[in-house]
Structures are given as C-alpha cells and as structure tokens.
Design a protein around this motif. Structure first.
Motif, mmCIF file in Angstrom:
data_model
loop_
_atom_site.group_PDB
_atom_site.id
_atom_site.type_symbol
_atom_site.label_atom_id
_atom_site.label_comp_id
_atom_site.label_asym_id
_atom_site.label_seq_id
_atom_site.Cartn_x
_atom_site.Cartn_y
_atom_site.Cartn_z
ATOM 1 N N ASN A 163 0.892 -1.450 0.071
ATOM 2 C CA ASN A 163 -0.124 -0.048 0.073
ATOM 3 C C ASN A 163 0.843 1.466 0.012
ATOM 4 O O ASN A 163 1.201 1.512 1.081
ATOM 5 C CB ASN A 163 -0.876 -0.017 1.092
ATOM 6 N N THR A 164 1.416 1.778 -1.349
ATOM 7 C CA THR A 164 2.185 3.025 -1.376
ATOM 8 C C THR A 164 1.426 4.054 -2.307
ATOM 9 O O THR A 164 0.384 3.566 -2.903
ATOM 10 C CB THR A 164 3.421 2.569 -1.916
ATOM 11 N N GLY A 165 1.970 5.172 -2.184
ATOM 12 C CA GLY A 165 1.709 6.022 -3.208
ATOM 13 C C GLY A 165 2.632 7.231 -3.211
ATOM 14 O O GLY A 165 3.472 7.628 -2.491
ATOM 15 N N ILE A 166 2.764 7.846 -4.554
ATOM 16 C CA ILE A 166 3.705 8.993 -4.677
ATOM 17 C C ILE A 166 3.156 10.147 -4.297
ATOM 18 O O ILE A 166 1.991 10.543 -4.785
ATOM 19 C CB ILE A 166 4.108 8.969 -6.237
ATOM 20 N N LEU A 167 3.564 10.988 -3.504
ATOM 21 C CA LEU A 167 3.210 12.302 -3.186
ATOM 22 C C LEU A 167 4.266 13.220 -3.711
ATOM 23 O O LEU A 167 5.523 12.950 -3.712
ATOM 24 C CB LEU A 167 3.326 12.475 -1.558
ATOM 25 N N ASN A 168 3.958 14.637 -3.996
ATOM 26 C CA ASN A 168 4.656 15.618 -4.514
ATOM 27 C C ASN A 168 5.330 16.352 -3.290
ATOM 28 O O ASN A 168 6.020 17.346 -3.415
ATOM 29 C CB ASN A 168 3.853 16.740 -5.485
ATOM 30 N N ARG A 169 4.841 15.973 -2.165
ATOM 31 C CA ARG A 169 5.455 16.807 -0.944
ATOM 32 C C ARG A 169 6.115 15.624 0.013
ATOM 33 O O ARG A 169 5.159 14.454 0.195
ATOM 34 C CB ARG A 169 4.604 17.618 -0.387
ATOM 35 N N THR A 170 6.754 15.809 1.319
ATOM 36 C CA THR A 170 7.212 14.859 2.096
ATOM 37 C C THR A 170 6.649 15.434 3.419
ATOM 38 O O THR A 170 7.277 16.636 3.969
ATOM 39 C CB THR A 170 8.858 14.758 2.255
ATOM 40 N N PRO A 171 5.785 15.165 4.077
ATOM 41 C CA PRO A 171 5.068 15.783 5.353
ATOM 42 C C PRO A 171 6.369 15.661 6.700
ATOM 43 O O PRO A 171 7.050 14.670 6.390
ATOM 44 C CB PRO A 171 4.121 14.747 5.818
ATOM 45 N N GLY A 172 6.581 16.802 7.037
ATOM 46 C CA GLY A 172 7.130 16.994 8.434
ATOM 47 C C GLY A 172 8.687 17.288 8.199
ATOM 48 O O GLY A 172 9.307 17.594 9.265
ATOM 49 N N ILE A 173 9.208 17.202 6.860
ATOM 50 C CA ILE A 173 10.709 17.660 6.705
ATOM 51 C C ILE A 173 10.872 19.004 6.315
ATOM 52 O O ILE A 173 9.876 19.695 5.499
ATOM 53 C CB ILE A 173 11.347 16.753 5.885
ATOM 54 N N ALA A 174 11.723 19.801 6.356
ATOM 55 C CA ALA A 174 12.213 21.070 5.946
ATOM 56 C C ALA A 174 12.203 21.090 4.521
ATOM 57 O O ALA A 174 12.634 20.136 3.888
ATOM 58 C CB ALA A 174 13.491 21.713 6.452
ATOM 59 N N ASP A 175 11.717 22.076 3.828
ATOM 60 C CA ASP A 175 11.366 22.256 2.387
ATOM 61 C C ASP A 175 10.335 21.016 1.933
ATOM 62 O O ASP A 175 10.618 20.526 0.621
ATOM 63 C CB ASP A 175 12.746 22.244 1.764
ATOM 64 N N GLY A 176 9.639 20.265 2.809
ATOM 65 C CA GLY A 176 9.070 19.066 2.230
ATOM 66 C C GLY A 176 7.962 19.668 1.100
ATOM 67 O O GLY A 176 7.570 18.497 0.638
ATOM 68 N N ASP A 177 7.269 20.544 1.053
ATOM 69 C CA ASP A 177 6.369 21.044 0.021
ATOM 70 C C ASP A 177 7.094 21.111 -1.440
ATOM 71 O O ASP A 177 6.211 20.595 -2.189
ATOM 72 C CB ASP A 177 6.117 22.658 0.214
#
Length: 526
Positions: A163-177
């Motif tokens: 159960n995976t998915g590609i996201l265009n942002r990484t929650p929680g990290i600096a410059d994650g957007d």
C-alpha cells in the motif's frame, strides 16, 4: 532525562558504552542464572526479539523451551535499534524483484507486512504497554539519487502488493513542500524493550524457562555448555544477531556494519508520528549504501523525542573513510537538523550493529550442514520484522509445518545475481588481514589516558591495550579468536571490534558480539 554524555554503561547491561533511550526507559528484565544441568526439547540462545518471539511461538504450541541470554533481556542489538516496524526495506524492491523475481519480491513484502501484524497481535493478546502506533512512512531522495528511481520503486512496490503512493511533498521535513516522496501507508513503531519485557513474562507464564547472565559456549546438535552447565536439547535455535555456532559459512554471505543514532526533544505535536528514510548514498564506498532513518517517539506531556540514525560503516573500519566515531554523530546531527530544524539539544546517542546480507534478505531457518540447529541472522536494517519472520519460519519447522516463506529466507540459498557484491565484500574482508603487517595506532602504552584503548605492536605480536579509569593497564592478544583478524579500538562504544566479521569485545576482553565465541586472550604486562 540524562545528558547524552551521562548515558554511559559499564558494559553489564548492553553491548557498548552508550545507553540507548529504550534501555534507559525500560525495566532491566532479568531472570535466574543457571545452577544445574538442563534437559529440554528446544534450547534458544539469545534473549532479543528473535529468540523471545521464537520462544513465545513454541511455548504456545506446547513445546518445552529453555532460553538463555548472556546479558539481560534485550541487552544485545535489540536494545540498540530505532524500532521501526516497516515493510519498506532498506534495499529497494526493484532490486529484490531483479534478484528474487516478482514472486520473491511479493513474498518479501507480504512477510514483512505480516510480521508487523503479528507484533500488533502479540501486543493486544498480551496487553503489553509499549507505545505501539500505526504510522505512515516516507521515502525521499538522497541528493546522490535520481528521481526516476522513486518512480521505479513505486512501480516495484505496487507489483509487490504494498500500500504505497507517490506524493509531491514530504510531510514533516524542512522544504517538504517541494520534496517528492514515496509513502508507505500503515507502517508502525513501538518501544522495543517494553515489548520484549512483555514477551519474556508471557514465555515464563506459559511454562518456558529463561536464564539471564547465561553464556552459551560449545554449541552443537546436542545442545550447549551454559555457564559450564550442560544444556541438552533436541533442537537448538541460535538467535544471537550474528551466528556464534558457525565458523565460516554464514559469514561469507553477510557483513557487519556499525550504525549511529542520536535522539533529542522536540515540542509535543510539532511533527507527526511517522517514519522517514532517505534512499541512501549512491556514491558510498560501502556495498550496503548508508541511508538515514528517522522517527518520533512520545516522551512526556510537553515533548516528543526525535530519533535519527545513519552514517553507517563496516564494523572496525571507520578509519577507511577517515571519519571517527564521534565525527559520525556530528555528521548525523548536522543532517538531522537540516531536515528537522525543530530538534533541541541531543540527549541520547548510541550505535548498533547491523548484519547486511549480500542479497538484502535475512537468513532464517536450518543452519547449513545441521539437522537440528536453526539460525536467525541478516537483519539488514529491518531487524524487528526480519526477526519476527524468522521466529515464525523456525517455529513452524520445529512443529513440522511448511512455512510459505522458508525457501525465500533459507540460509542455504545462493543468489547468483549478487555475485559482484559478494566478491566485493569478500575482498574487503580479506584485505583486513593486512593489519598483521601494518603499523599500529599506538607507539607506547604511556600515550594511553584513562578510558582509552588501542592496538600496539610487540615484536611480531599485535596487542590490544586499555587503561582503566583507575589507571590499571589491561592487555590482550589483538587477534580475534574467530578467524584471526586484528581487532580495532572503538573509542565511542569503548570496545575492540573485528573488521572482518564483526566480533566485538569489551575492555576486559570479554566477547560481546559473535561470531567469536571466545574472549580475547589476556597478556601479562610488565
């Protein structure tokens, strides 16, 4: 809460100088020492997650089980983990697919997913309070990696049924957007030593017998010698991180790495309870490309604890990169603050030992060449789930049940497609024997300050020396009793580490980690 420099151990409760957060915040689970000879159906050697899970499975099935641990429960590498529970393996699924085929990669994914569920079930069945949480995990690119590999891994995980998915942002990290990631949903985390305490109590309540401070030697198909008492058994399970019953075979299939961990407070709720990993340094000299791994643990009413690990190197070979152990903590802190700037003062630091198999999957099952000795090793950075899988495979084998994963994880398997990595690791091990003729790191014992150690030449001999805090000088043969490599001084954990196969020895010469099963030979110092 202690300062990082105060979290030090005298060598009696864990395999190193530094004390992990888990050890510092859990009961010191101990049982009686052996006082007589023992006969049993199953003898399990090792009181970490692998040994205790196997014991729990077998006593539930009615088997007569005795478990021995040379320290205390979880005092080996289980107590030095970061306790990620994940099906996101530290080698990519596209690599596993290429090595084991699509069906093999799918079995690997399924087995690790099942292991998380089994741990969750054990926790619920036994009512263990160990901060278990279901969380999401996020894999983002190391600067040396290519974004196309993230898409490649997404496709491979989908093929494997995850159960995976590609996201265009990484929650929680600096410059994650602006940082894309591969999300692994429904992963988990827990407090490993609280879990092991619950498992140990359950084993005992179901009729299993556990001995601590019980060192096993002369392991054979008949049993072992434990604190000089004869422990006879129909079946033996060696769950000691690195097998201590095997002289050579398994140690050509895997290599020992040191990995480093720091932990510090962050404001409560500032970060989500999650797991984070980067994809690893593609430019690293090491076959097992080092990566970083991070999680959040509940701490108190106002703070959580951010736990970050990485900066791995082959055991006993930190000098190969010219980076000392203390500098690795500094590099890890610098990396962590760049992605998680909310990190406060570092309050814990420790290191652990990871066994990296050349083909990425653990070795769990019947020891090659033995009919009734089983091993669990090759955790490959996923020790919590690998150990749980291994316990299921071995328990089923002892009970006469065919386990669907046993062939995939068989210690006897040969994977031709990893021949290059095998040759590279073998060459690295062989090159360590040059330490016999290389210069020593010490010219004179007079250079040693209290609490320091090193290797010195005495004629044709190599001598491991350590000056205790009372200024007493201790000396031992620097020759590892496993296969004759010259040990190296680890100034961080204050141990003598073998650069060939990962054996480690305390400052009094006592073996702390296999595969060596004997202490360093003491030498009289004039």
């Amino acid at each position: 809460m202690k300062n990082a420099d105060e979290n030090l151990n005298d060598g009696t409760i864990t395999s190193g100088e530094n004390v992990s957060y888990w050890i510092d915040t859990a009961p010191n689970t101990s049982f009686e020492k052996p006082i007589r000879n023992i006969e049993t159906e199953v003898l399990i050697i090792g009181g970490g997650i692998a040994g205790l899970t196997t014991a729990y499975n077998l006593v539930k099935a009615g088997k007569k089980v005795v478990l021995v641990e040379d320290g205390f429960i979880g005092s080996g590498e289980s107590g030095r983990t970061t306790a990620h529970l994940t099906s996101a393996l530290d080698d990519r699924y596209y690599f596993l697919q290429d090595t084991f085929g699509k069906d093999g990669a799918k079995l690997a994914a399924e087995s690790h997913t099942a292991a998380i569920s089994q741990i969750e079930k054990n926790i619920k069945d036994l009512n263990i309070d160990c901060s278990f949480k279901r969380v999401n995990g996020y894999l983002f690119l190391h600067p040396s990696d290519d974004e196309k590999n993230l898409q490649k891994e997404f496709k491979a995980t989908q093929n494997a049924g995850l159960n995976t998915g590609i996201l265009n942002r990484t929650p929680g990290i600096a410059d994650g957007d602006t940082t894309p990631c591969l999300a692994f949903y429904n992963q988990a985390q827990f407090h490993i030593l609280q879990y092991l305490d619950g498992l140990a109590r359950a084993v005992q309540s179901l009729g299993g017998v556990i001995y601590t401070e019980a060192r096993a030697e002369k392991i054979s198909q008949e049993g072992a010698l434990v604190n000089n008492y004869i422990f006879s058994a129909e079946t033996v399970v060696v769950a000691t991180n690195s097998p201590v019953n095997d002289l050579f075979t398994m140690h050509t299939k895997q290599a020992a790495y040191r990995t480093y961990v720091i932990a510090g407070k962050i404001p409560k709720g500032k970060l989500p309870y999650s797991l984070w990993w980067d994809t690893g340094d593609a430019a690293s000299k090491w076959t097992a490309q080092p990566y970083h791994y991070v999680r959040v643990e509940s701490f108190d009413d106002t703070h959580d604890l951010l736990i970050s690990g990485g900066e791995d190197h082959k055991t006993g070979q930190s000098d190969e990169e010219g980076i000392s152990e203390s500098e690795r903590y500094e590099k890890l802190e610098q990396w962590t603050r760049s992605y998680f700037p909310v990190l406060d003062e570092i309050t814990y630091k420790w290191s652990g030992q990871v066994m990296e198999p050349v083909d990425s999957l653990g070795f769990m099952g019947r020891n090659p060449g033995d009919e009734n000795i089983y091993i669990i090793t090759g955790d490959s950075g996923n020790g919590m789930t690998h150990a749980t899988i291994g316990a299921a495979i071995i328990s089923d084998a002892i009970l006469g049940i065919k386990n669907k994963y046993e062939d995939l994880y068989s210690p006897s398997r040969i994977t031709v497609k990893t021949a290059y990595d095998f040759t590279k690791e073998a060459a690295n091990m062989a090159s360590q024997y040059l330490d016999w003729i290389s210069s020593s790191d010490l010219k004179s014992t007079a250079d040693l300050k209290p609490g320091e150690g090193g290797i010195i030449s005495s004629g044709l001999k190599k001598v491991a020396v350590y000056r205790d805090y009372d200024k007493t000088l201790k000396a031992f043969s620097a020759v590892c009793p496993h296969l004759g490599c010259i040990v190296q001084w680890n100034s961080d954990e204050k141990s003598f580490d073998c650069p060939c196969h990962g054996s480690r020895f305390a400052t009094d010469g006592t073996v702390m980690n296999g595969p060596a099963d004997k202490n360093l030979k003491p030498i009289t110092v004039k």
